[in-house]
Enzyme design. Sequence first.
Site, mmCIF file in Angstrom:
data_model
loop_
_atom_site.group_PDB
_atom_site.id
_atom_site.type_symbol
_atom_site.label_atom_id
_atom_site.label_comp_id
_atom_site.label_asym_id
_atom_site.label_seq_id
_atom_site.Cartn_x
_atom_site.Cartn_y
_atom_site.Cartn_z
ATOM 1 N N SER A 72 -33.499 51.188 39.142
ATOM 2 C CA SER A 72 -33.746 50.617 37.819
ATOM 3 C C SER A 72 -32.501 49.843 37.383
ATOM 4 C CB SER A 72 -34.063 51.748 36.833
ATOM 5 O OG SER A 72 -34.154 51.220 35.539
ATOM 6 N N VAL A 73 -32.725 48.610 36.908
ATOM 7 C CA VAL A 73 -31.591 47.733 36.578
ATOM 8 C C VAL A 73 -31.656 47.249 35.128
ATOM 9 C CG1 VAL A 73 -31.038 46.988 38.928
ATOM 10 C CG2 VAL A 73 -32.865 45.825 37.680
ATOM 11 N N THR A 107 -32.295 63.111 21.667
ATOM 12 C CA THR A 107 -32.839 64.126 20.775
ATOM 13 C C THR A 107 -31.870 64.461 19.653
ATOM 14 O OG1 THR A 107 -34.142 65.065 22.561
ATOM 15 C CG2 THR A 107 -33.749 66.507 20.691
ATOM 16 N N ASP A 155 -31.295 63.452 31.184
ATOM 17 C CA ASP A 155 -30.991 62.088 30.734
ATOM 18 C C ASP A 155 -30.817 61.116 31.896
ATOM 19 O OD1 ASP A 155 -30.896 63.184 28.126
ATOM 20 O OD2 ASP A 155 -28.809 63.757 28.433
ATOM 21 N N PRO A 174 -22.789 62.398 21.587
ATOM 22 C CA PRO A 174 -22.262 61.571 22.688
ATOM 23 C C PRO A 174 -22.326 62.352 23.997
ATOM 24 C CG PRO A 174 -20.495 62.255 21.182
ATOM 25 C CD PRO A 174 -21.773 62.734 20.590
ATOM 26 N N ARG A 175 -22.729 61.664 25.066
ATOM 27 C CA ARG A 175 -22.768 62.328 26.371
ATOM 28 C C ARG A 175 -21.434 62.131 27.073
ATOM 29 N NH1 ARG A 175 -28.337 59.188 27.499
ATOM 30 N NH2 ARG A 175 -29.720 60.510 26.257
ATOM 31 N N THR A 179 -29.892 72.175 21.961
ATOM 32 C CA THR A 179 -30.406 71.095 21.108
ATOM 33 C C THR A 179 -30.865 71.638 19.756
ATOM 34 O OG1 THR A 179 -32.610 71.395 22.034
ATOM 35 C CG2 THR A 179 -31.206 69.750 23.100
ATOM 36 N N HIS A 233 -37.347 61.508 26.029
ATOM 37 C CA HIS A 233 -37.605 60.501 27.072
ATOM 38 C C HIS A 233 -37.771 59.126 26.426
ATOM 39 C CE1 HIS A 233 -39.152 63.984 29.794
ATOM 40 N NE2 HIS A 233 -37.846 63.939 29.699
HETATM 41 P P1 IMP Z 1 -31.688 73.900 25.020
HETATM 42 O O1 IMP Z 1 -32.586 73.409 26.091
HETATM 43 O O2 IMP Z 1 -31.887 73.241 23.703
HETATM 44 O O3 IMP Z 1 -31.683 75.402 24.943
HETATM 45 O O4 IMP Z 1 -30.176 73.509 25.439
HETATM 46 C C1 IMP Z 1 -29.531 74.081 26.577
HETATM 47 C C2 IMP Z 1 -28.654 73.048 27.271
HETATM 48 O O5 IMP Z 1 -29.476 72.053 27.861
HETATM 49 C C3 IMP Z 1 -27.701 72.297 26.333
HETATM 50 O O6 IMP Z 1 -26.524 71.994 27.060
HETATM 51 C C4 IMP Z 1 -28.440 71.012 26.028
HETATM 52 O O7 IMP Z 1 -27.580 69.966 25.671
HETATM 53 C C5 IMP Z 1 -29.102 70.759 27.372
HETATM 54 N N1 IMP Z 1 -30.338 69.975 27.261
HETATM 55 C C6 IMP Z 1 -31.545 70.404 26.837
HETATM 56 N N2 IMP Z 1 -32.437 69.404 26.887
HETATM 57 C C7 IMP Z 1 -31.794 68.341 27.378
HETATM 58 C C8 IMP Z 1 -32.209 67.006 27.706
HETATM 59 O O8 IMP Z 1 -33.377 66.617 27.565
HETATM 60 N N3 IMP Z 1 -31.240 66.194 28.200
HETATM 61 C C9 IMP Z 1 -29.971 66.599 28.401
HETATM 62 N N4 IMP Z 1 -29.533 67.837 28.130
HETATM 63 C C10 IMP Z 1 -30.451 68.697 27.618
#
Ligand code: IMP
Length: 428
Positions: free
Chosen positions: A416-417, A302, A17, A306-307, A132, A45
């Site tokens: 990037s702004v 996806t 991210d 919340p991050r 995910t 993305h």
């Molecule tokens: P998985 O890739 O779905 O198996 O998830 C494994 C870990 O990677 C989890 O903590 C997800 O939240 C993280 N993760 C997978 N893809 C992304 C992404 O595109 N952005 C941020 N975290 C991701």
Amino acid sequence: MPDKGSCTVIVGCQWGDEGKGKIVDVLAEQVDIVARYQGGANAGHTVHVGDDQFVLHQIPSGVLHAGRRCLLGNGVVLDVQQFFEEYDALLKRGIDIEGRVGVSYRAQLLMPYHRFLDKAVELAADTKIGTTGRGIGPAYEDKAGRRGVRVADLLSPNRLDKRINAAKDRVATRLEELGAGTEELNEAMERTLALSERLLAIATDVGPEISGALRSGRNVLLEGAQGTALDLDHGTYPFVTSSNTTAGSAATGSGIGPTQITDVIGIVKAYTTRVGEGPLPSSMAPQMDEHVRMLGGEFGATTGRPRRCGWFDSVLTRFASQVNGLTGIAVTKLDVLDTLDEVKIATAYKTADGRTREFFPADTWSLAEVEPVYETMPGWHSSTCDVRRIEDLPRNARAYLDRIEELTNAPVCFVSVGTKRSQIITVD
Ligand code: IMP
């Protein structure tokens, strides 16, 4: 004979991210081919074109530039159904992608049962990863276990049947053990296999295609998904994804030689975020965490989760610089910090025994206990959204970027702004 074209890898240097989609979209203007080399529909993305927002999961972010060839390499795990949904949605929105997208014959197919397994395993697990739920782990497990189904298997219906029937039996037993239902699985399988012809029509030999393009002077971007701290080997194991996200796998996952790569640009957000389980050493105090999440719109593209937000962690980005062999960094979302009174950078970790470490530890569990050593810098209290030249940034913002550059050991080449294509500063 050396290649005449350039081959640049775009790699995330935090927990995903970082804004890779935006940087790939901007750089796609100068290249002919954009290829994904790992991951699958776990990626999200986000790219803004004018007032439109696109969230791409499997199709490379270069697709929004007319004429660019977009490839999915052997390193990806392809969710066929999701892929064609994304493909058709782009067509519907007027993006002319016919004939521009190719998928490696060597890519693994992510089957509906992988998704079922991912969710069931996660539900039953003592140590949750926070995946995910897109089936990524089980698909890579089958690949490593030599049980996977590849695009090339679609060429032989007999062979395909055999491999899928074997998988079905195995999966049914496993899902039963996990106490998970299989309703809708057969239907989902049928829907996926019905897309075989359509997929074969765009299947290609990605490695030779990229190599040929480079030889004839065309430029290529290799687009990574997730980030360094989610790499299967170098990330915060076991709280990682199931592929190698780092630059080394750009060659393996696209089918070219490592010596063909000319640059590696690491993408870092001006702060840090993490979604899913696992430690985030530089996490912000609850109020600031909430504040920055709102300012930055930090919700998973996806899953919508919340991050968690943290300060810029240079221990991690220095490690990322080393493991990826960065030739430059792009700092994204600087504008999100515009209104803060002060900004912090973690420069080292204090461990439980009182020692100070400047290196990202392999022991993930110790990472959960470290206390970051912070440098605090004054904020800039002015909008950076309209700045287009590095020298026009507020003095404190430049000082912040200079410090990031110094601590990360790689020159800043883009800042990037904002979300728009035009909101980018290119540093010579
Ligand atoms: P998985 O890739 O779905 O198996 O998830 C494994 C870990 O990677 C989890 O903590 C997800 O939240 C993280 N993760 C997978 N893809 C992304 C992404 O595109 N952005 C941020 N975290 C991701």
